[in-house]
Design an enzyme around this catalytic site. Structure first.
Site, short mmCIF file in Angstrom:
data_model
loop_
_atom_site.label_atom_id
_atom_site.label_comp_id
_atom_site.label_asym_id
_atom_site.label_seq_id
_atom_site.Cartn_x
_atom_site.Cartn_y
_atom_site.Cartn_z
N GLY A 155 0.93 -1.25 -0.02
CA GLY A 155 -0.07 -0.14 -0.10
C GLY A 155 0.87 1.24 0.13
O GLY A 155 1.88 1.34 0.79
N GLY B 218 -0.58 4.52 -0.23
CA GLY B 218 -1.58 5.60 0.17
C GLY B 218 -0.97 6.30 1.26
O GLY B 218 0.29 6.13 1.54
N HIS C 23 -22.02 7.85 4.04
CA HIS C 23 -22.01 9.17 4.33
C HIS C 23 -23.09 9.93 3.77
O HIS C 23 -23.61 9.50 3.01
CB HIS C 23 -20.68 9.60 3.48
N ARG D 56 -22.10 11.63 11.05
CA ARG D 56 -22.42 11.23 9.70
C ARG D 56 -23.79 10.14 10.05
O ARG D 56 -24.62 10.19 9.08
CB ARG D 56 -21.29 10.42 9.05
N ARG E 16 -17.00 6.60 12.42
CA ARG E 16 -15.67 7.53 12.15
C ARG E 16 -16.28 9.00 11.88
O ARG E 16 -17.16 9.30 11.14
CB ARG E 16 -15.02 7.10 11.21
C1 LIG Z 1 -14.21 10.38 -1.63
C2 LIG Z 1 -13.67 10.37 -0.19
C3 LIG Z 1 -13.18 11.68 0.48
C4 LIG Z 1 -12.67 11.45 1.63
N1 LIG Z 1 -12.22 12.43 2.21
C5 LIG Z 1 -11.84 12.50 3.61
C6 LIG Z 1 -11.47 13.57 4.41
O1 LIG Z 1 -11.84 14.72 3.92
N2 LIG Z 1 -11.05 13.46 5.58
C7 LIG Z 1 -10.74 12.19 6.12
O2 LIG Z 1 -9.90 12.06 7.15
N3 LIG Z 1 -10.69 11.13 5.33
C8 LIG Z 1 -11.41 10.98 4.09
N4 LIG Z 1 -11.81 9.90 3.48
C9 LIG Z 1 -11.30 8.66 3.99
C10 LIG Z 1 -9.72 8.63 3.60
O3 LIG Z 1 -9.54 8.99 2.43
C11 LIG Z 1 -9.41 7.15 3.64
O4 LIG Z 1 -9.94 6.40 4.60
C12 LIG Z 1 -7.79 7.08 3.47
O5 LIG Z 1 -7.28 7.90 2.37
C13 LIG Z 1 -7.24 5.72 3.54
O6 LIG Z 1 -5.87 5.55 3.32
P1 LIG Z 1 -5.18 4.34 3.22
O7 LIG Z 1 -3.66 4.86 3.30
O8 LIG Z 1 -5.25 3.63 4.60
O9 LIG Z 1 -5.52 3.70 2.02
P2 LIG Z 1 -5.50 3.84 0.54
O10 LIG Z 1 -5.32 5.54 0.27
O11 LIG Z 1 -7.02 3.35 0.00
O12 LIG Z 1 -4.38 3.12 0.02
C14 LIG Z 1 -4.38 1.90 -0.28
C15 LIG Z 1 -3.08 1.58 -1.01
O13 LIG Z 1 -2.78 -0.07 -1.07
C16 LIG Z 1 -2.77 -0.49 -2.19
N5 LIG Z 1 -3.10 -1.74 -2.13
C17 LIG Z 1 -4.60 -2.19 -1.77
N6 LIG Z 1 -4.79 -3.53 -1.89
C18 LIG Z 1 -3.77 -3.93 -2.42
C19 LIG Z 1 -3.12 -5.09 -2.89
N7 LIG Z 1 -3.89 -6.39 -2.76
N8 LIG Z 1 -1.93 -5.44 -3.49
C20 LIG Z 1 -0.91 -4.34 -3.66
N9 LIG Z 1 -1.51 -2.92 -3.18
C21 LIG Z 1 -2.72 -2.97 -2.57
C22 LIG Z 1 -3.14 0.48 -3.25
O14 LIG Z 1 -2.64 0.41 -4.55
C23 LIG Z 1 -2.99 1.86 -2.52
O15 LIG Z 1 -1.66 2.15 -2.64
C24 LIG Z 1 -12.27 10.17 2.31
C25 LIG Z 1 -12.67 9.01 1.52
C26 LIG Z 1 -13.37 9.02 0.14
C27 LIG Z 1 -13.87 7.85 -0.40
#
Ligand SMILES: Cc1cc2nc3c(=O)[nH]c(=O)nc-3n(C[C@H](O)[C@H](O)[C@H](O)COP(=O)(O)OP(=O)(O)OC[C@H]3O[C@@H](n4cnc5c(N)ncnc54)[C@H](O)[C@@H]3O)c2cc1C
Length: 663
Positions: free
Chosen positions: A66, A68, A292, A356, A461
């Protein structure tokens, strides 16, 4: 900064805290919550952790899956410490991670507004907002670390919005009465991700991190009881590869796409956490999902994606529906006294900024009464007329301009002139892999960060808390706990010739061949859509005993059909998005079933989990603390076997249990 006001409550002995009993009474899991007053626990824990000598760090390898916010932050920080990090993502660049979609902001208890905020208040809001289904110690740590995150991001150059005088600006999000949300227009996730990405790029250039893009994790490899590697598929060539390391970190995001239609990126899926679950990692609170309240309503049954309108809009937009059922007049023709500003009336203290879950349920209720607006009656108005009158058009444009632009492009309507229409949609999953205080799953050496773990948000959340949690995990928690694990664990040399790797690789290959070879008639999307509808109808905004049982009967039938009637066009040795989807959907089936089982088992309502059988006379969620003050941690028992439920009791020493009220 205001003084913390923490009641001094005697704490339990460390050995007693967070201990999880199995159904037969045998202690099984340990949440590893440090002893002592809550405000000192994290410092104490960090001090007691073992360190790895800088010269020895390069001898250890860490896989981070990941890229992100949580993954990129963890990979960059561990790389900077000197470990060999291999970071995997199915995207073609870390910059495409779903985190980029986050719009509204990130919380931190900086109290720049001097409006009564503090670490303790953020802690309290989050525990209460999550309806008392989160672990107090983790939430307190999150509130503490929120301060560091803003400093870190500002140092990286993240362009947070500033006030005229140059200070960082704040706005409010639901469920709180202070302004603690830092933002970068409506692109907060993108700007934070650019910060994490540049930190990652620095380590890529330094050679401490190796990036594996377009590589999808399809299994976690366990050697002698410890996570020691992963199996991936190269999405371009179809090549199945093994990778060994000392530690595996999953930061693979959430699983809202189990509902098919959600605000998540189309590719977001549950495969990484589900495959880890099948290898022994317990899954925490799978039924806790967030719907949401402010999304653009569905306009066609052929739609494959829903779009969020950030919660920040509720700072200035007023939510209303017509008082009359079946109203056909345009919004502008409905006089004030015929409008029902139902959130402001029902919840005078919080008004449009209720959390929410509360806003979503109320929107559903008024639409169910026949007072919804828009083509299918599944919408409520979010009206900016008063804000424009009060603040001026330019101020509203400056604050929310890009969100209004998104809305215009999707609906063709100008929300500066007529009210937006919004409706609830699946958005975030509070459930995820169960982790202890160190963010380690029940598999030693398998750590989980960001949305992929179950941890800090309980049953609901609060807005702007996911970015905070992902970055807390990635920048400030895993970089302590992973080295501590390395320093205190005997890690025998392991490479990919180990039989555990060869057999996991063979299983992955077999599964792929099986999917491609079914040669049936239905597309992966058609199955996903049908599963999503079952999940939305029976395990969405409202859940009932009857509905959940219906879903639990129907999902296995549909899964059975999937494995016999799926059609994948193309082969397994090339770029094949139908195969990628099918593989992910095969996991959504199993996860969806577990979500329904978890929802059925939890007969109380709490946060986003609303059981129709359990409500107060006013129609609010009614918790059952006597029977359900626990985290449900489910254990995979094998295909076709009923999963086992373990329970981590939750105790509330600092924020006494009380019925949530936003009135
Ligand atoms: C439209 C939207 C708006 C939002 N706005 C807000 C906000 O304003 N404030 C807030 O606090 N939160 C917000 N959220 C929630 C927040 O964006 C997410 O919870 C957060 O960004 C998740 O981050 P993460 O690093 O956990 O995962 P992600 O950003 O989803 O990253 C996942 C990573 O894992 C990789 N991955 C996944 N599965 C695999 C696999 N099997 N093999 C290899 N790679 C894999 C992907 O390629 C990616 O790089 C929002 C969510 C959405 C949908």
């Amino acid at each position: 900064m205001l003084q913390e006001n923490i009641p001094s409550v005697p704490t339990k002995r460390e050995s007693e805290k967070g201990r999880v009993e199995t159904n037969n009474g045998t202690p099984k899991l340990e949440a590893r919550i440090p002893s002592g007053p809550i405000q000192e626990q994290w410092d104490k824990c960090r001090f007691e952790m073992k360190l790895v000598n800088p010269a020895n760090r390069r001898k250890h390898s860490i896989i981070v899956v990941g890229a992100g916010l949580a993954g990129a932050a963890a990979a960059a920080t561990l790389g900077q410490q000197g470990y060999h990090v291999h970071c995997f993502s199915y995207h073609d660049t870390p910059r495409r991670a779903h985190s980029i979609a986050a719009q509204g902001g990130i919380n931190a208890a900086k109290n720049y507004r001097n409006d009564g905020d503090s670490i303790f208040r953020l802690f309290k809001d989050t525990v209460k907002g999550g309806d008392y289904r989160a672990r107090e110690a983790n939430v307190y740590r999150l509130a503490q670390i929120s301060l560091n995150i803003i400093d870190q991001c500002v140092a990286q150059g993240v362009p947070f919005a500033r006030e005229y005088g140059g200070l960082l600006d704040n706005r409010s999000f639901g469920g709180v009465q202070v302004s603690r949300t830092f933002y970068a227009r409506g692109q907060t996730g993108q700007q934070l991700l650019l910060g994490a990405y540049q930190a990652l790029e620095e380590q890529l250039a330094a050679g401490t991190v190796t990036m594996h893009t377009r590589s999808e994790l399809l299994d976690v490899v366990i050697v002698n009881g410890k996570a020691r590697g992963i199996v991936t598929r190269d999405l371009v060539t179809g090549h199945i590869e093994c990778h060994a390391a000392d530690v595996v970190v999953l930061a693979t995001g959430g699983y809202s796409n189990v509902f098919y239609l959600s605000t998540n990126a189309k590719a977001s899926n549950c495969t990484a956490i589900w495959r880890a679950h099948r290898r022994g990692a317990l899954l925490g609170n799978p039924c806790f999902t967030q719907i949401h309240p402010t999304c653009i309503p569905l306009s066609s049954e052929h739609q494959s994606k829903l779009t969020l309108m950030s919660e920040s809009l509720r700072n200035d937009g007023r939510v209303w529906v017509p008082k009359k059922k079946g109203e056909t007049r345009a919004a502008k023709d409905i006089p004030e006294n015929e409008r029902d500003y139902y959130l402001e009336t029902r919840y005078p203290s919080f008004g449009n900024l209720v959390p929410r879950d509360v806003a979503s349920r109320n929107a559903k209720e008024v639409c169910d009464e026949g007072r919804g607006v828009g083509p299918h009656g599944l919408g409520v108005y979010l009206d900016f007329a008063d804000a424009i009158h009060r603040l001026g058009l330019q101020t509203v444009r400056d604050k929310y301009g890009n969100l209004f632009d998104i809305y215009l492009r999707i609906t063709g309507e100008d929300a500066y002139k007529i009210p937006m229409r919004i409706y609830p949609a699946p958005h975030y999953t509070m459930g995820g892999l169960w982790v202890d205080y160190h963010l380690m799953s029940t598999i030693p050496g398998l750590f989980v960060g960001g949305e992929a773990n179950f941890s800090d948000h309980g049953a609901n959340r609060l807005g702007a808390s996911a970015l905070m949690q992902g970055l807390a995990d990635g920048y400030f928690i895993l970089p302590y706990t992973v080295p501590d694990y390395i320093a205190s664990t005997k890690l025998d040399p392991v490479d990919v010739s180990d039989p555990a790797f060869t057999s996991a690789q063979a299983e992955v290959k077999d599964r792929i061949k099986k999917l491609v070879g079914i040669n049936g008639k239905r597309s992966p999307d058609s199955f996903h859509k049908e599963l999503g509808k079952i999940m939305w109808d029976e395990c969405g905004m409202a859940r009932s005993d009857g509905g959940l049982r219906k879903a639990l009967a129907r999902i296995p039938e549909l899964r059975e059909e999937f494995w016999h009637n799926l059609r994948i066009v193309g082969g397994d040795d090339e770029l094949n998005q139908a195969l990628e989807k099918a593989n992910r959907i095969s996991d959504f089936f199993e996860l969806g079933e577990l979500m329904c089982l978890d929802a059925l088992d939890r007969t109380e309502s709490c946060g986003g989990h609303f059981r129709v059988e359990s409500q107060t006379p006013e129609g609010e969620a009614k918790r059952d603390d006597a029977n359900f003050s626990y985290t449900a941690a489910w254990e995979w028992k094998g295909p076709g076997q009923a999963p086992a439920l373990r329970k981590e009791p939750l105790t509330f020493e600092y924020i006494p249990l009380s019925q949530r009220s936003y009135k």
